[in-house]
Design a protein around this motif. Structure first.
Motif, short mmCIF file in Angstrom:
data_model
loop_
_atom_site.label_atom_id
_atom_site.label_comp_id
_atom_site.label_asym_id
_atom_site.label_seq_id
_atom_site.Cartn_x
_atom_site.Cartn_y
_atom_site.Cartn_z
N LYS A 1 0.84 -1.06 0.07
CA LYS A 1 -0.03 0.18 0.12
C LYS A 1 0.72 1.08 0.16
O LYS A 1 0.56 2.08 -0.37
CB LYS A 1 -0.78 0.17 1.22
CG LYS A 1 -1.98 -0.99 1.16
CD LYS A 1 -2.79 -1.10 2.62
CE LYS A 1 -3.66 -2.12 2.61
NZ LYS A 1 -4.61 -2.02 4.00
N GLU B 1 -2.01 0.84 -5.86
CA GLU B 1 -3.19 1.41 -5.97
C GLU B 1 -4.35 0.33 -5.73
O GLU B 1 -5.31 0.58 -4.92
CB GLU B 1 -3.58 2.37 -7.28
CG GLU B 1 -4.86 2.76 -7.36
CD GLU B 1 -5.40 3.68 -8.38
OE1 GLU B 1 -6.17 4.21 -8.71
OE2 GLU B 1 -4.09 3.49 -9.27
N ARG C 1 -4.50 -0.12 -1.64
CA ARG C 1 -5.02 1.11 -1.26
C ARG C 1 -6.61 1.13 -1.29
O ARG C 1 -7.44 1.59 -0.34
CB ARG C 1 -4.55 2.13 -1.58
CG ARG C 1 -2.69 2.36 -1.33
CD ARG C 1 -2.27 3.91 -1.46
NE ARG C 1 -2.39 4.18 -3.03
CZ ARG C 1 -1.33 3.89 -3.76
NH1 ARG C 1 -0.36 3.17 -3.59
NH2 ARG C 1 -1.59 4.17 -5.29
N GLU C 2 -7.08 0.85 -2.40
CA GLU C 2 -8.54 0.98 -2.91
C GLU C 2 -9.39 0.15 -1.88
O GLU C 2 -10.26 0.13 -1.28
CB GLU C 2 -8.82 0.51 -4.13
CG GLU C 2 -8.38 1.74 -5.15
CD GLU C 2 -8.53 1.48 -6.60
OE1 GLU C 2 -8.79 0.26 -7.03
OE2 GLU C 2 -8.38 2.50 -7.44
N HIS D 1 -9.99 0.90 1.81
CA HIS D 1 -11.09 1.77 2.08
C HIS D 1 -12.31 1.21 2.31
O HIS D 1 -12.67 0.35 1.84
CB HIS D 1 -11.25 2.91 0.82
CG HIS D 1 -9.97 4.07 0.67
ND1 HIS D 1 -9.21 4.33 1.66
CD2 HIS D 1 -9.25 3.99 -0.53
CE1 HIS D 1 -8.31 4.99 1.12
NE2 HIS D 1 -8.45 5.01 0.11
#
Length: 310
Positions: free
Chosen positions: A126, A303, A306-307, A310
């Protein structure tokens, strides 16, 4: 003549660093020596690389003898293990399934790898762009750890010889440090020396391929395109030539791996023109820009992680 001068200068620098270490004794000034020897060790790593590619000697035996001396005895890294790994990298650079340099380990090199990552690689992935240089401080120790681990593998041709040389290296290294320095100063020396050595190696090798196109299973590229499209040259003149040991001509090095370093600059002009004639993208940039591209790639492939957070 080139390698006589280059290796002679590195040998003198190593001898000077060792001499300064014993002359200074139990002093915090030794951390300056640690910085200096980190650069010397980086140059030794580049020397081992050229020996492995037979750029120095055309015959196998002197190349292997030199490689074992420099890599195992002086650096504490297995020549045989690294040679096997690096040969596979040259055959299939940036190939997700065949290049060991882009195998998912602590870092991930493609979004496909990121989506499959679990555990520590998933957590680090991440933020791997921000963590890249801090992690490089462990690279020197990682190379030594992987070298000892590889001694048990059947691919190792001389495990006893290589293991003996590795042990001699670390007996002398740690023996000198903890004999001359207090435990606190010795540990500080190791942290500075090994940390900066790892950063130096990473700063030389990361610009070569990181951030360049990845090859997925099933893609078909001829030798020329496979080597050129996945490699990046670094501009900068004589200073960069010395800092990177000629690996700034990475495209030419991959096309002509046994070509001695002094000839790579001349080969670069011919190669760039030939690629232009064939319409093959030929990428070269400055050192800082190359690192920006590499870090941007690391950020991009992380990415999906990281997505998912969320």
């Amino acid at each position: 003549m080139y390698y006589t001068v280059r290796f002679g200068a590195v040998a003198l620098a190593l001898a000077g660093g060792i001499g300064a270490f014993f002359a200074l004794g139990n002093s915090w000034s030794q951390l300056i020596v640690a910085v200096f020897l980190a650069v010397v060790f980086g140059q030794l790593g580049l020397a081992a690389h050229d020996l492995a590619h037979r750029q120095v000697f055309s015959r196998r035996r002197p190349s292997e003898a030199g490689g074992l001396l420099v890599a195992n005895l002086l650096l504490g890294m297995s020549y045989g293990w690294w040679m096997n790994k690096h040969t596979r990298h040259h055959a299939n650079p940036n190939h997700e399934g065949k290049d060991p340099d882009v195998s998912p380990d602590i870092l991930v090199w493609s979004q496909r790898q990121a989506r499959k990552a679990k555990g520590l690689p998933r957590f680090i992935g991440k933020h791997q762009a921000a963590l890249f240089f801090p992690l490089l401080t462990l690279e020197g120790l990682n190379l030594s750890f992987a070298s000892f681990k590889a001694l048990r593998k059947p691919s190792m041709k001389r495990p006893v010889l290589e293991g003996t040389l590795l042990i001699v290296h670390f007996v002398l290294y740690f023996g000198a440090l903890f004999t001359v320095l207090s435990p606190a100063k010795a540990l500080a020396f190791i942290a500075v020396h090994q940390g900066l050595f790892g950063i130096y190696l990473g700063s030389v090798f990361a610009p070569n391929h990181k951030g360049m196109p990845m090859i997925e299973e099933g893609m078909r590229l001829d030798f020329l395109r496979r080597q050129v499209l996945t490699s990046r040259n670094v501009r900068g003149g004589a200073l960069i030539d010395v800092f990177m040991g000629g690996l700034n001509y990475q495209i030419e090095h991959h096309l002509f791996p046994s070509m001695p370093t002094p000839a790579l600059g001349r080969a670069q002009i011919i190669t760039e023109r030939y690629c232009a004639e064939l319409g093959i993208p030929y990428h070269q940039t400055g050192l800082l820009a190359s690192h920006r591209e590499a870090l941007s790639h690391l950020r991009s492939v992380g990415e999906p992680l990281r997505e998912a957070g969320h």
